[in-house]
Structure formats: C-alpha cells, structure tokens
Design a protein around this motif. Structure first.
Motif, mmCIF file in Angstrom:
data_model
loop_
_atom_site.group_PDB
_atom_site.id
_atom_site.type_symbol
_atom_site.label_atom_id
_atom_site.label_comp_id
_atom_site.label_asym_id
_atom_site.label_seq_id
_atom_site.Cartn_x
_atom_site.Cartn_y
_atom_site.Cartn_z
ATOM 1 N N ILE A 67 0.701 -1.275 0.102
ATOM 2 C CA ILE A 67 0.014 -0.011 -0.097
ATOM 3 C C ILE A 67 0.881 1.352 0.009
ATOM 4 N N ASP A 68 0.460 2.176 -0.786
ATOM 5 C CA ASP A 68 1.377 3.454 -0.869
ATOM 6 C C ASP A 68 0.461 4.471 -1.651
ATOM 7 N N VAL A 69 -0.047 5.417 -0.640
ATOM 8 C CA VAL A 69 -1.244 6.149 -0.989
ATOM 9 C C VAL A 69 -0.574 7.702 -0.693
ATOM 10 N N VAL A 70 -0.899 8.627 -1.815
ATOM 11 C CA VAL A 70 -0.527 9.769 -1.699
ATOM 12 C C VAL A 70 -1.570 10.922 -2.005
ATOM 13 N N ILE A 71 -1.836 11.847 -1.007
ATOM 14 C CA ILE A 71 -2.537 12.800 -1.338
ATOM 15 C C ILE A 71 -2.057 14.208 -1.064
ATOM 16 N N LEU A 72 -2.502 15.374 -1.817
ATOM 17 C CA LEU A 72 -2.234 16.667 -1.297
ATOM 18 C C LEU A 72 -3.187 17.260 -0.434
ATOM 19 N N VAL A 73 -2.600 17.787 0.695
ATOM 20 C CA VAL A 73 -3.587 18.645 1.623
ATOM 21 C C VAL A 73 -3.012 20.021 1.851
ATOM 22 N N GLN A 74 -3.908 20.793 2.200
ATOM 23 C CA GLN A 74 -3.560 22.353 2.809
ATOM 24 C C GLN A 74 -3.075 22.539 4.110
ATOM 25 N N LEU A 75 -2.440 23.109 4.577
ATOM 26 C CA LEU A 75 -1.606 23.181 5.799
ATOM 27 C C LEU A 75 -2.662 23.518 6.976
ATOM 28 N N GLU A 76 -3.783 24.143 6.592
ATOM 29 C CA GLU A 76 -4.917 24.508 7.448
ATOM 30 C C GLU A 76 -6.223 23.378 7.490
ATOM 31 N N GLN A 77 -6.028 22.515 6.833
ATOM 32 C CA GLN A 77 -6.793 21.530 6.593
ATOM 33 C C GLN A 77 -6.989 20.650 7.936
ATOM 34 N N LYS A 78 -8.029 20.211 8.547
ATOM 35 C CA LYS A 78 -8.382 19.272 9.820
ATOM 36 C C LYS A 78 -7.867 17.783 9.658
ATOM 37 N N LEU A 79 -7.455 17.479 10.556
ATOM 38 C CA LEU A 79 -6.739 16.136 10.519
ATOM 39 C C LEU A 79 -7.905 15.147 10.413
ATOM 40 N N GLY A 80 -8.975 15.174 10.882
ATOM 41 C CA GLY A 80 -10.039 14.298 10.654
ATOM 42 C C GLY A 80 -10.560 14.281 9.104
ATOM 43 N N VAL A 81 -10.347 15.363 8.571
ATOM 44 C CA VAL A 81 -10.762 15.275 7.067
ATOM 45 C C VAL A 81 -9.769 14.740 6.192
ATOM 46 N N ILE A 82 -8.445 14.982 6.694
ATOM 47 C CA ILE A 82 -7.338 14.133 5.974
ATOM 48 C C ILE A 82 -7.322 12.725 6.158
ATOM 49 N N VAL A 83 -7.578 12.424 7.528
ATOM 50 C CA VAL A 83 -7.733 10.796 7.759
ATOM 51 C C VAL A 83 -8.817 10.276 6.675
ATOM 52 N N GLU A 84 -9.898 10.782 6.611
ATOM 53 C CA GLU A 84 -11.028 10.103 5.803
ATOM 54 C C GLU A 84 -10.564 10.147 4.397
ATOM 55 N N HIS A 85 -9.965 11.167 3.911
ATOM 56 C CA HIS A 85 -9.333 11.186 2.479
ATOM 57 C C HIS A 85 -8.511 10.066 2.370
ATOM 58 N N LEU A 86 -7.449 9.732 3.297
ATOM 59 C CA LEU A 86 -6.485 8.701 3.196
ATOM 60 C C LEU A 86 -7.348 7.345 3.219
ATOM 61 N N MET A 87 -8.448 7.063 3.864
ATOM 62 C CA MET A 87 -9.016 5.930 4.242
ATOM 63 C C MET A 87 -9.682 5.474 2.945
ATOM 64 N N ARG A 88 -10.247 6.567 2.069
ATOM 65 C CA ARG A 88 -11.132 6.167 0.850
ATOM 66 C C ARG A 88 -9.989 5.813 -0.122
ATOM 67 N N GLU A 89 -8.757 6.586 -0.189
ATOM 68 C CA GLU A 89 -7.790 6.197 -1.408
ATOM 69 C C GLU A 89 -7.142 4.898 -1.148
ATOM 70 N N ILE A 90 -6.993 4.572 0.176
ATOM 71 C CA ILE A 90 -6.512 3.270 0.540
ATOM 72 C C ILE A 90 -7.547 2.149 -0.204
ATOM 73 N N CYS A 91 -8.936 2.567 0.050
ATOM 74 C CA CYS A 91 -9.887 1.361 -0.231
ATOM 75 C C CYS A 91 -9.910 1.708 -1.862
ATOM 76 N N ASN A 92 -9.647 2.778 -2.519
ATOM 77 C CA ASN A 92 -9.796 2.717 -3.686
ATOM 78 C C ASN A 92 -8.221 2.039 -4.568
ATOM 79 N N GLN A 93 -7.341 2.288 -3.758
ATOM 80 C CA GLN A 93 -5.983 1.340 -4.146
ATOM 81 C C GLN A 93 -6.293 -0.053 -4.163
ATOM 82 N N LEU A 94 -6.632 -0.430 -3.202
ATOM 83 C CA LEU A 94 -7.203 -1.860 -2.918
ATOM 84 C C LEU A 94 -7.799 -2.444 -4.274
ATOM 85 N N SER A 95 -8.945 -1.576 -4.734
ATOM 86 C CA SER A 95 -9.694 -1.960 -5.765
ATOM 87 C C SER A 95 -8.831 -2.007 -6.898
ATOM 88 N N ASP A 96 -7.960 -1.036 -6.927
ATOM 89 C CA ASP A 96 -7.239 -1.081 -8.323
ATOM 90 C C ASP A 96 -6.205 -2.015 -8.371
#
Length: 465
Positions: free
Chosen positions: A146-175
């Motif tokens: 597993i190797d997932v990368v997202i671009l985030v803003q410095l003021e973005q909340k940690l909870g939003v970032i984690v949700e995004h990462l979880m979605r991308e991990i699931c997408n990567q598993l599907s791919d």
C-alpha cells in the motif's frame, strides 16, 4: 517541489497480507478466490485495530475507533500545520541526541505515515481451530504494498485528511484487485505495485498500479488509455515507471546528483526567455565510478549524462554505458579499431551521435559551428531544440566537451547565456560546491574558445508513449 502555499503531500505506506488457497486451477475459481481475499484485506482496513503512525512523531491515529488519537491534545479538528510541529520536535530531539546539525531551511513538504495493525488482546487469547483436508491445494500469500499519496492544505483538519486517506486506501485496494485479475496467468499472480506521477497542471498527482515483473513495453495499451483519460500528448512518455515522481525525502541509491540546475537562480538577461532541458538527468563527471578519466573522458561523461536523461524519462531501460561499453559500441559500428577499447582516446560529438544511435536507437542532429564566436548567433536553433525536444545537448570543441542544459535568449537583441553542466569536475557529489564554483551554471558567450570549431550533438526525442 511542492510550495508551502500549495499544500503538502501526505503519504501512507505499509504492507497488507493477501492470503488464500486454491483447490482448482480453473480461471473462474481463481478469480473468485482473489476477490474474496481482497475483501478480507478490506475488512482489516475497516477494523478497529487499523492504525496510522505519523513518522518521526508520537502521533498515533485509530481511524475506525471514533478517530482516537494520541497524544490526547490532538483532535480531529487539529490543523495539519500543528501536526508538523510534532514531527519537528521529534526530529530536533533526535538531532540533539546524535549531535547532528539541522538544516532549518529544508522544506517539509511531505508527511509520511506508517500503516500498522494493532495486535488485539482477543486474538491473542483465542483458541485456534484446526481443520484438516486430504486434498491438493495451492496456498498463496503476498504482501500488498500500500502506497497512497494525497495533497492537503496546511490548515486542513486532521479528521478530514484521515477520511480522505481511508478512501484512497480502499480505492487502491480495488485497483490492485483489477490489476491482479488483468495480469494473472493461470496460477502466476503478479504483485500489484503503486507508482505516483506528477502530471502537468491542472491534473497534478495521480497513482497507477502496475504488475511487478511485467516490463513497460507490455503495458503500452494501459498507458495509452491513461493518456487518453488525462488528455496527455501521445508522442512522449509520462506514465512509465521511470517517470514516477521522486519524493524529496528519498535518496537516490546510485549516488549521482540529479538535475543540479534546478537549484540555480535564473540569469539576469534583459528581454530574454528561458529554454531549458525537460525532465530529470544525472550529473556525470571526471573521476566517478572509480574511473580515472581526468583529462580525456569529458565527452564520455557528457554522453553518460545524455543517456541518463533518456533512461529517467522512460525511453530506455538500459543502464548508463561505461567508458568501455561506449568504446565497444564505436568498434561495433566500425567507427574505431579494436585497439580503441581500453584506450584513453578522446571522442567527440560525432562519436556521441553514433553511440546514442547504436545503444539506444536515438537519432541526433549535428549543428556545426566553424568557430566559437559564431555560437552567440545560434540562440534560435538552441531555443527551438529545448522547446521541442528538451534533451541535453553535448557540445565538443578543441579538446573539451560540455553539456548544454538550456539557454536564456532574447529574440529581439540576440543576447544569450548558456546553462552549462561541466563534466571536468573532479570532486565529490557536493551540490553547494558544484553550484558555487560554477561547475553547473550560466555562462556568457566568452565561455567558448572564440577560435575553436564546435560540433553540437542534439538528440531527438522518440515519438512514443
């Protein structure tokens, strides 16, 4: 490199075990088993024991346990900028213990995160069940990288970032599942590998799954589909493995410096435009590779830099040729006698052209200049070359060879400066020394011997995807 006002990368890496048994070699049975196994991995990702650890910090996150976070002062509303402070504090404490000097100007444009699985107490205390069958079967185990990368803003909340990462991990598993289904042959199941590519704006960073062990030339149709999807030109590679983005916190294992000109300031030349090499190359110069070529090997080194460009842009998977391999190539094409191999004889632009054609299948144009004073009038030709081909140019004249990486040229005044990579450097791979001493730098027209003739080898970019 990602600028702070554009955001930073968050990158999650770790291995998830894919495991299943096959009692039949029928394709449908195997496909079904793989799908079930990937579903089991997805259950691991959604379990309460799934954990993120932000590298270089004491921060742990349980995404599926109501977003539990330690230390307790960090909450889902904590901005990304604050997380960086925990990484910085840990690094500074480590530097104090090891007495290392810290480069405070180094940009932190990436947050690395480890993917982990917490060992549950219930699993440790459970009683195993043994099931025995007297049947032949094939058991498959592999680690999905597993190797997932997202671009985030410095003021973005940690909870939003984690949700995004979880979605991308699931997408990567599907791919990954799709890649396995597409490229498996009977019971030979290739490991799916993620690659990240930073494409021209407005596309940005994308991730692609390629099967391990399958060479790039067998993945052409996949790349063409992706080029079409992202509206990329179909005359040059963007998505070969060699084009994968190199993250700034990763070191190159071969020890060569990459693209040192990127750290230079632009020249001050009125009414001029920059025309630069396009892509990555490695800097090759005297005394590398335990080879004493001081005084005779400058054209060999310039050729190696040119070859590295074609390698790192994905045009070839061949290794960068050694001096002996360059000499052997010139013997093979009938340009030199056998006694040339192992000698210390110079080569020039015409020989560089022949080697590129023989070893890599690369054609080159030769620009002849009868004396160095005429080079100042070749701005249009060089600007056009870097605009259309973007390859490094090897220039030989007298007993010297250099690599031209670009020009600053004014169409109205004709003034010009040349971006030169000098292969005559004999020191260590010290970027500051190389830049400060001008071994890679902008040169005026008086850099050239005004009375010597010069030949410029201008490699042409192949039209491939």
């Amino acid at each position: 490199m990602v600028l702070e006002d554009q955001g930073i990368f968050c990158r999650v890496r770790g291995a998830l075990e894919l495991s299943f048994s096959l009692h039949s070699k029928e394709e449908a049975t195997i496909q079904k088993a793989i799908t079930k196994a990937v579903q089991d991995v997805s259950l691991q990702v959604s379990s309460e024991y799934f954990v993120f650890n932000i590298c270089g910090s004491p921060v742990f996150i349980w995404p599926n346990r109501n977003l539990k976070i330690t230390p307790v002062e960090i909450t889902p509303d904590t901005p990304c900028r604050e997380i960086q402070k925990y990484i910085r504090a840990e690094e500074e404490e480590s530097d104090k213990r090891s007495s290392r000097k810290k480069d405070k100007k180094r940009p932190r444009d990436i947050i690395n995160i480890n993917l982990m699985m917490e060992i549950s107490k219930s699993s440790l205390s459970s009683v195993p069940t043994i099931h025995q069958e007297h049947k032949k079967h094939l058991h498959v185990e592999m680690n999905l990288p597993i190797d997932v990368v997202i671009l985030v803003q410095l003021e973005q909340k940690l909870g939003v970032i984690v949700e995004h990462l979880m979605r991308e991990i699931c997408n990567q598993l599907s791919d990954m599942e799709k890649s396995i289904h597409k490229h498996m042959k009977e019971t030979c199941i290739p490991i799916p590998q993620p690659f990240h590519f930073l494409l021209p704006e407005p596309i940005g960073m994308i991730s692609v799954i390629y099967p391990a062990g399958v060479p790039d030339d067998q993945l052409t149709m996949i790349r063409k589909e992706l080029h079409n999807k992202f509206h990329l030109p179909e005359d040059r590679p963007y998505l070969r493995r060699a084009n994968a983005y190199h993250f700034p916190d990763e070191r190159y294992k071969d020890g060569y410096l990459r693209s040192p000109h990127l750290f230079l300031s632009n020249p001050n030349l009125e009414d001029s435009k920059l025309y630069l090499v396009n892509g990555v190359y490695s800097y090759h110069h005297y005394m590398q590779d335990r080879m004493d070529d001081n005084g005779w090997g400058c054209a060999y080194r310039s050729l190696q830099t040119v070859c590295s460009w074609f390698k790192y842009q994905g045009y070839t998977e061949k290794s960068i040729p050694t001096h002996k391999e360059i000499q052997q190539a010139l013997v093979d094409v009938g340009d030199k006698p056998k006694s040339f191999i192992g000698s210390r004889q110079w080569i020039g632009s015409i020989e560089v052209q022949a080697v590129l054609d023989h070893l890599l299948g690369i054609t080159s144009k030769i620009l002849f200049v009868s004396q160095g004073s005429e080079l100042a009038s070749k701005g249009r030709e060089l600007a056009n070359h870097f605009s259309t081909e973007g390859t490094p140019v090897m220039i030989g004249g007298g007993v010297l060879a250099h690599t031209i990486l670009g020009v600053a040229w004014s169409e109205t005044t004709g003034q010009i400066k040349y971006l030169i990579l000098d292969p005559h450097y004999t020191g260590a791979e010290d970027l500051n020394t190389i830049l400060d001493k001008g071994w890679c730098g902008w040169k005026a027209s008086n850099f050239w011997d005004q009375n010597a003739y010069y030949n410029l080898c201008m490699p042409q970019r192949p039209k491939v995807v």
